[in-house]
Design an enzyme around this catalytic site. Structure first.
Site, short mmCIF file in Angstrom:
data_model
loop_
_atom_site.label_atom_id
_atom_site.label_comp_id
_atom_site.label_asym_id
_atom_site.label_seq_id
_atom_site.Cartn_x
_atom_site.Cartn_y
_atom_site.Cartn_z
N LYS A 1 61.86 -33.68 23.39
CA LYS A 1 62.34 -32.56 24.21
C LYS A 1 61.29 -32.13 25.25
O LYS A 1 61.65 -31.68 26.34
CB LYS A 1 62.72 -31.39 23.29
CG LYS A 1 63.93 -31.69 22.38
CD LYS A 1 65.17 -32.02 23.18
CE LYS A 1 66.43 -32.17 22.33
NZ LYS A 1 67.63 -32.44 23.12
N SER B 1 64.82 -28.23 24.49
CA SER B 1 64.79 -27.32 23.33
C SER B 1 63.50 -26.52 23.39
O SER B 1 62.48 -27.01 23.90
CB SER B 1 64.80 -28.14 22.03
OG SER B 1 64.45 -27.33 20.93
N VAL C 1 74.28 -43.48 24.01
CA VAL C 1 73.45 -43.23 25.19
C VAL C 1 72.11 -43.96 25.14
O VAL C 1 71.46 -44.17 26.17
CB VAL C 1 73.20 -41.71 25.44
CG1 VAL C 1 74.49 -40.98 25.72
CG2 VAL C 1 72.43 -41.08 24.29
N SER D 1 81.61 -34.14 22.19
CA SER D 1 82.70 -34.03 21.22
C SER D 1 82.59 -32.81 20.32
O SER D 1 83.54 -32.44 19.63
CB SER D 1 82.76 -35.31 20.37
OG SER D 1 81.54 -35.49 19.69
N ILE E 1 70.80 -22.30 17.97
CA ILE E 1 72.20 -22.14 18.33
C ILE E 1 73.06 -22.57 17.14
O ILE E 1 72.77 -23.61 16.51
CB ILE E 1 72.55 -23.00 19.57
CG1 ILE E 1 71.55 -22.77 20.72
CG2 ILE E 1 73.99 -22.75 20.03
CD1 ILE E 1 71.48 -21.37 21.26
N TYR F 1 61.17 -34.94 17.43
CA TYR F 1 62.14 -34.16 18.23
C TYR F 1 61.43 -33.38 19.34
O TYR F 1 61.87 -33.41 20.50
CB TYR F 1 62.87 -33.20 17.28
CG TYR F 1 63.96 -32.38 17.91
CD1 TYR F 1 65.20 -32.94 18.21
CD2 TYR F 1 63.77 -31.03 18.18
CE1 TYR F 1 66.22 -32.17 18.78
CE2 TYR F 1 64.77 -30.25 18.74
CZ TYR F 1 66.00 -30.83 19.03
OH TYR F 1 67.00 -30.06 19.59
N ALA G 1 58.55 -33.97 20.69
CA ALA G 1 58.02 -34.91 21.69
C ALA G 1 59.13 -35.34 22.65
O ALA G 1 58.94 -35.40 23.87
CB ALA G 1 57.41 -36.13 21.00
P1 NAI Z 1 75.44 -31.61 17.44
O1 NAI Z 1 74.77 -32.46 16.42
O2 NAI Z 1 76.49 -30.65 17.03
O3 NAI Z 1 76.03 -32.53 18.62
C1 NAI Z 1 75.29 -33.58 19.16
C2 NAI Z 1 76.22 -34.46 19.95
O4 NAI Z 1 75.50 -35.59 20.42
C3 NAI Z 1 77.38 -34.99 19.10
O5 NAI Z 1 78.56 -34.93 19.88
C4 NAI Z 1 76.98 -36.44 18.86
O6 NAI Z 1 78.09 -37.29 18.71
C5 NAI Z 1 76.23 -36.76 20.14
N1 NAI Z 1 75.35 -37.91 19.98
C6 NAI Z 1 74.38 -38.09 19.06
N2 NAI Z 1 73.81 -39.30 19.22
C7 NAI Z 1 74.43 -39.90 20.27
C8 NAI Z 1 74.30 -41.14 20.92
N3 NAI Z 1 73.40 -42.06 20.51
N4 NAI Z 1 75.11 -41.42 21.96
C9 NAI Z 1 76.05 -40.53 22.38
N5 NAI Z 1 76.21 -39.32 21.81
C10 NAI Z 1 75.42 -39.02 20.76
O7 NAI Z 1 74.24 -30.87 18.19
P2 NAI Z 1 74.20 -29.56 19.09
O8 NAI Z 1 73.58 -28.50 18.28
O9 NAI Z 1 75.47 -29.31 19.77
O10 NAI Z 1 73.09 -30.03 20.13
C11 NAI Z 1 73.37 -30.48 21.44
C12 NAI Z 1 72.06 -30.64 22.18
O11 NAI Z 1 71.38 -29.39 22.19
C13 NAI Z 1 71.11 -31.64 21.53
O12 NAI Z 1 70.41 -32.36 22.52
C14 NAI Z 1 70.15 -30.75 20.77
O13 NAI Z 1 68.91 -31.38 20.58
C15 NAI Z 1 70.07 -29.56 21.70
N6 NAI Z 1 69.62 -28.35 21.05
C16 NAI Z 1 70.34 -27.77 20.04
C17 NAI Z 1 69.88 -26.63 19.44
C18 NAI Z 1 70.62 -25.94 18.33
O14 NAI Z 1 70.10 -24.96 17.81
N7 NAI Z 1 71.81 -26.36 17.96
C19 NAI Z 1 68.61 -26.01 19.84
C20 NAI Z 1 67.95 -26.68 20.91
C21 NAI Z 1 68.45 -27.80 21.48
#
Ligand code: NAI
Length: 243
Positions: free
Chosen positions: A158, A141, A63, A13, A187, A154, A156
């Protein structure tokens, strides 16, 4: 490039997940967007995918909930006919120092980031096996590769995702199913929205000198979704910070 393929993207989303959904749609894939809370945003992502000429639908699902994931995967299969590409992107942070980290904050992050990916793979793999085709892409990550103070839970989760990626890759390779990970660095999304001037030192440690864009992570995901001969790989999209 992905015409006729059905992709399921968790956490689609907003942020990286939304960029991935739209990128896959732009390459012709139909998209099921899994979201946890914000229906309006998930619908908006679907609408943007539809304007690219593909089918898209949003499904609310936690999830971390094994049974809920089972039901959602069955629903997506029923409505789209099958699933070819699974992107495990849903993730959360609950940062804190190990000395004072609450048990629920450790468990909560592992439940969503690691068990959530397991739940999805567990319930999609039967479909992939029957199709003799599948592309699984887990969003890990650099924190899981090089560690990060304040993120024991986190990192652990990843790092666990990377191990899971390689085991699944070995297990399912004989059936034409690949499983890879993408490891983003910093990001610009809601998750990193709180990075402030205090973090400038951290940002200046990025060799390419800037944060990444969600679209740049989506490029790597799309590449893996279209690759038949790469499996068990981890692709960093991090401006060089973890090299
Ligand atoms: P965000 O916080 O903007 O989006 C996370 C998404 O996951 C949201 O749509 C949220 O609704 C969904 N979500 C959270 N818990 C959930 C659950 N229990 N069931 C279903 N959906 C759930 O985060 P972002 O930055 O877009 O991150 C996306 C992925 O990338 C994550 O796994 C994050 O750990 C990883 N990541 C992000 C980095 C960054 O710098 N933004 C760096 C490295 C990894």
């Amino acid at each position: 490039m992905l015409k006729g393929k059905v992709a399921l993207v968790t956490g689609g989303s907003r942020g990286i997940g939304a960029a991935v959904a739209e990128k896959l749609a732009s390459l012709g894939a139909e998209v099921a967007v899994i979201y946890s809370g914000n229906e309006e945003k998930a619908e908006a992502v679907c609408e943007r995918c539809r304007t690219l000429g593909v089918r898209a639908a949003a499904y609310r699902c936690d999830v971390a909930d094994f049974e809920a994931v089972k039901g959602t995967v069955a629903k997506v299969k029923e409505e789209f006919g099958t699933i070819h590409i699974l992107v495990n992107n849903a993730g959360i942070t609950r940062d804190g120092l190990v000395l004072s980290m609450k048990e629920e904050d450790f468990d909560g992050v592992l439940d969503v980031n690691l068990k959530g990916a397991f739940n999805m793979i567990r319930h999609c793999s039967g479909i992939f096996l029957r199709n003799r085709f599948g592309r699984i892409i887990n969003i890990s990550s650099v924190s899981g590769m090089i560690g990060n103070p304040g993120q024991v839970n986190y990192s652990a989760s990843k790092a666990g995702l990377i191990g899971m990626t390689k085991s699944v890759a070995k297990e399912l390779a004989p059936r034409g199913i690949t499983c890879n990970a993408v490891a983003p660095g910093f990001i610009r999304t809601d998750m990193t929205g709180e990075l402030s001037a205090a973090d400038n030192k951290l940002l200046s440690a990025i060799p390419l000198g800037r944060m990444g864009q969600a679209e740049e992570v989506a490029e790597a995901v799309a590449f893996l979704a279209a690759s038949a001969y790469i499996t068990g790989e981890v692709i960093r999209v991090d401006g060089g910070i973890a090299m």
